[in-house]
Design a protein around this motif. Structure first.
Motif, PDB file in Angstrom:
ATOM      1  N   VAL A  34       1.025  -0.828  -0.116  1.00 16.85           N
ATOM      2  CA  VAL A  34       0.075  -0.402  -0.282  1.00 16.85           C
ATOM      3  C   VAL A  34       0.938   0.763  -0.086  1.00 16.85           C
ATOM      4  CG1 VAL A  34      -1.414   1.028   1.249  1.00 16.85           C
ATOM      5  CG2 VAL A  34      -2.110  -1.145   1.469  1.00 16.85           C
ATOM      6  N   GLU A  35       1.989   1.447   0.476  1.00 20.46           N
ATOM      7  CA  GLU A  35       2.705   2.332   1.083  1.00 20.46           C
ATOM      8  C   GLU A  35       3.332   2.333  -0.471  1.00 20.46           C
ATOM      9  OE1 GLU A  35       5.826   2.530   3.861  1.00 20.46           O
ATOM     10  OE2 GLU A  35       4.110   2.054   5.321  1.00 20.46           O
ATOM     11  N   VAL A  36       3.871   1.470  -0.469  1.00 18.46           N
ATOM     12  CA  VAL A  36       4.481   1.736  -2.453  1.00 18.46           C
ATOM     13  C   VAL A  36       3.074   2.450  -3.242  1.00 18.46           C
ATOM     14  CG1 VAL A  36       4.798   0.352  -4.661  1.00 18.46           C
ATOM     15  CG2 VAL A  36       6.370  -0.006  -1.953  1.00 18.46           C
ATOM     16  N   THR A  37       2.401   1.835  -3.932  1.00 18.62           N
ATOM     17  CA  THR A  37       0.724   2.327  -3.768  1.00 18.62           C
ATOM     18  C   THR A  37       1.002   3.732  -4.308  1.00 18.62           C
ATOM     19  OG1 THR A  37       0.028  -0.338  -4.430  1.00 18.62           O
ATOM     20  CG2 THR A  37      -1.215   2.059  -5.426  1.00 18.62           C
ATOM     21  N   GLU A  38       1.145   3.868  -2.704  1.00 12.28           N
ATOM     22  CA  GLU A  38       0.774   5.272  -2.186  1.00 12.28           C
ATOM     23  C   GLU A  38       1.675   6.394  -3.079  1.00 12.28           C
ATOM     24  OE1 GLU A  38      -1.679   5.384   2.012  1.00 12.28           O
ATOM     25  OE2 GLU A  38       0.330   5.440   2.185  1.00 12.28           O
ATOM     26  N   THR A  39       2.712   6.213  -2.162  1.00 13.18           N
ATOM     27  CA  THR A  39       4.254   7.114  -3.267  1.00 13.18           C
ATOM     28  C   THR A  39       3.735   7.266  -4.985  1.00 13.18           C
ATOM     29  OG1 THR A  39       5.720   6.035  -1.674  1.00 13.18           O
ATOM     30  CG2 THR A  39       6.587   6.977  -3.336  1.00 13.18           C
ATOM     31  N   PHE A  40       3.467   5.968  -5.452  1.00 10.53           N
ATOM     32  CA  PHE A  40       3.537   6.504  -7.006  1.00 10.53           C
ATOM     33  C   PHE A  40       1.994   7.268  -7.085  1.00 10.53           C
ATOM     34  CE2 PHE A  40       6.261   3.563  -7.523  1.00 10.53           C
ATOM     35  CZ  PHE A  40       6.965   3.402  -8.567  1.00 10.53           C
ATOM     36  N   VAL A  41       0.648   7.332  -6.444  1.00 11.40           N
ATOM     37  CA  VAL A  41      -0.320   7.992  -7.293  1.00 11.40           C
ATOM     38  C   VAL A  41       0.508   9.592  -6.532  1.00 11.40           C
ATOM     39  CG1 VAL A  41      -2.186   8.008  -6.345  1.00 11.40           C
ATOM     40  CG2 VAL A  41      -1.549   5.784  -6.857  1.00 11.40           C
ATOM     41  N   GLU A  42       0.895   9.789  -5.414  1.00 17.68           N
ATOM     42  CA  GLU A  42       0.940  11.195  -4.906  1.00 17.68           C
ATOM     43  C   GLU A  42       2.399  11.774  -5.867  1.00 17.68           C
ATOM     44  OE1 GLU A  42       2.464  10.059  -1.081  1.00 17.68           O
ATOM     45  OE2 GLU A  42       1.344   9.652  -0.309  1.00 17.68           O
ATOM     46  N   HIS A  43       3.042  11.006  -5.955  1.00 22.65           N
ATOM     47  CA  HIS A  43       3.688  11.175  -7.529  1.00 22.65           C
ATOM     48  C   HIS A  43       3.748  11.609  -9.190  1.00 22.65           C
ATOM     49  CE1 HIS A  43       7.134  10.572  -4.228  1.00 22.65           C
ATOM     50  NE2 HIS A  43       7.900  11.317  -5.107  1.00 22.65           N
ATOM     51  N   GLN A  44       2.217  10.944  -9.376  1.00 16.61           N
ATOM     52  CA  GLN A  44       1.259  11.046 -10.484  1.00 16.61           C
ATOM     53  C   GLN A  44       2.692  10.380 -11.326  1.00 16.61           C
ATOM     54  OE1 GLN A  44       1.095  14.669 -11.527  1.00 16.61           O
ATOM     55  NE2 GLN A  44      -0.539  15.485  -9.850  1.00 16.61           N
ATOM     56  N   ASP A  45       2.675   8.530 -11.532  1.00 20.89           N
ATOM     57  CA  ASP A  45       3.226   8.330 -12.150  1.00 20.89           C
ATOM     58  C   ASP A  45       2.600   6.982 -12.642  1.00 20.89           C
ATOM     59  OD1 ASP A  45       6.354   9.128 -11.412  1.00 20.89           O
ATOM     60  OD2 ASP A  45       5.820   7.773  -9.434  1.00 20.89           O
ATOM     61  N   PHE A  46       2.584   6.349 -13.509  1.00 21.34           N
ATOM     62  CA  PHE A  46       1.222   5.273 -13.874  1.00 21.34           C
ATOM     63  C   PHE A  46       1.050   3.930 -13.034  1.00 21.34           C
ATOM     64  CE2 PHE A  46      -0.286   2.612 -17.180  1.00 21.34           C
ATOM     65  CZ  PHE A  46      -1.154   2.877 -17.629  1.00 21.34           C
ATOM     66  N   VAL A  47      -0.062   4.390 -12.594  1.00 20.80           N
ATOM     67  CA  VAL A  47      -0.118   3.141 -11.423  1.00 20.80           C
ATOM     68  C   VAL A  47      -1.685   2.027 -12.241  1.00 20.80           C
ATOM     69  CG1 VAL A  47      -0.932   2.038  -9.390  1.00 20.80           C
ATOM     70  CG2 VAL A  47       0.602   4.127  -9.565  1.00 20.80           C
ATOM     71  N   VAL A  48      -0.991   0.741 -12.269  1.00 18.04           N
ATOM     72  CA  VAL A  48      -1.957   0.352 -12.934  1.00 18.04           C
ATOM     73  C   VAL A  48      -2.572  -1.158 -11.403  1.00 18.04           C
ATOM     74  CG1 VAL A  48      -1.915  -2.228 -14.697  1.00 18.04           C
ATOM     75  CG2 VAL A  48      -0.749   0.421 -14.889  1.00 18.04           C
ATOM     76  N   MET A  49      -3.220  -1.259 -11.462  1.00 21.30           N
ATOM     77  CA  MET A  49      -4.069  -2.777 -10.841  1.00 21.30           C
ATOM     78  C   MET A  49      -4.492  -3.695 -11.742  1.00 21.30           C
ATOM     79  SD  MET A  49      -4.458  -2.476  -7.690  1.00 21.30           S
ATOM     80  CE  MET A  49      -3.692  -0.305  -6.745  1.00 21.30           C
ATOM     81  N   ALA A  50      -2.806  -5.106 -11.735  1.00 18.61           N
ATOM     82  CA  ALA A  50      -3.142  -5.746 -12.869  1.00 18.61           C
ATOM     83  C   ALA A  50      -4.058  -6.949 -11.876  1.00 18.61           C
ATOM     84  CB  ALA A  50      -2.249  -6.725 -13.092  1.00 18.61           C
TER      85      ALA A  50
END
Length: 179
Positions: A34-50
């Protein structure tokens, strides 16, 4: 540019009563994942739920011979597990949901196109199972020329030996960074 693929972190793969659960190993990575996911979303990186998606009536899929029915469409088992489910509900517009039918998030999906549209060259992977779906996604990413980063504290398997083997394989065979 970098992107994150969160692989199969669902009730069937993580919950104690999941159909094909990693159990405590999968539950133990929840915080880090969850922390990794939050960090990527906060930095506006592309996040994929596969997320694995199977149909109860599909008797031809090869996984049906290897594993019990799991991640069936429209079942609670296919829903994201724990805090990730809550987080996703708040950020559905920033996270791309990707249904997948095979181990690799690339196989039969538009993932490569989505990544290339965004000029992503570095792909971070988290989720379950380290030695199945994470591994197959990493192999395809390698073959497509992506730089791969595996977050060791955010991957798990129901097979401890397979998990350790896959971590070595990522680093020694795919040239991935294991952090």
């Amino acid at each position: 540019m970098r992107g994150l693929v969160v692989i199969d972190y669902t009730n069937d793969f993580v919950a104690t009563d999941g159909a094909l659960t990693t159990g405590q190993a999968g539950q133990a990575i929840e915080q880090a994942l969850v922390e990794v996911t939050e960090t990527f979303v906060e930095h506006q990186d592309f996040v994929v739920m596969a997320v694995d998606r199977h149909d109860a009536e599909d008797h031809y899929h090869p996984e049906n011979k290897l594993f019990p029915p799991h991640n069936l469409a429209a079942t609670p088992g296919r829903q994201l597990y724990g805090r990730l489910a809550d987080y996703y509900q708040n950020y559905t517009e920033q996270i791309y949901w990707l249904d997948k039918r095979h181990y690799s998030a690339f196989c039969g999906t538009d993932l490569d196109v989505r990544l290339r549209e965004r000029r992503i060259t570095e792909l971070h992977l988290v989720g379950v199972c380290t030695d199945i779906c994470v591994l197959h996604t990493a192999v395809d990413a390698y073959n497509l020329g992506y730089d791969i980063v595996i977050h060791e504290q955010a991957v798990a398997s129901f097979d401890p030996q397979g998990h350790e083997w896959a971590l070595r394989h990522f680093k020694n065979t795919l040239g991935a960074q294991v952090i």
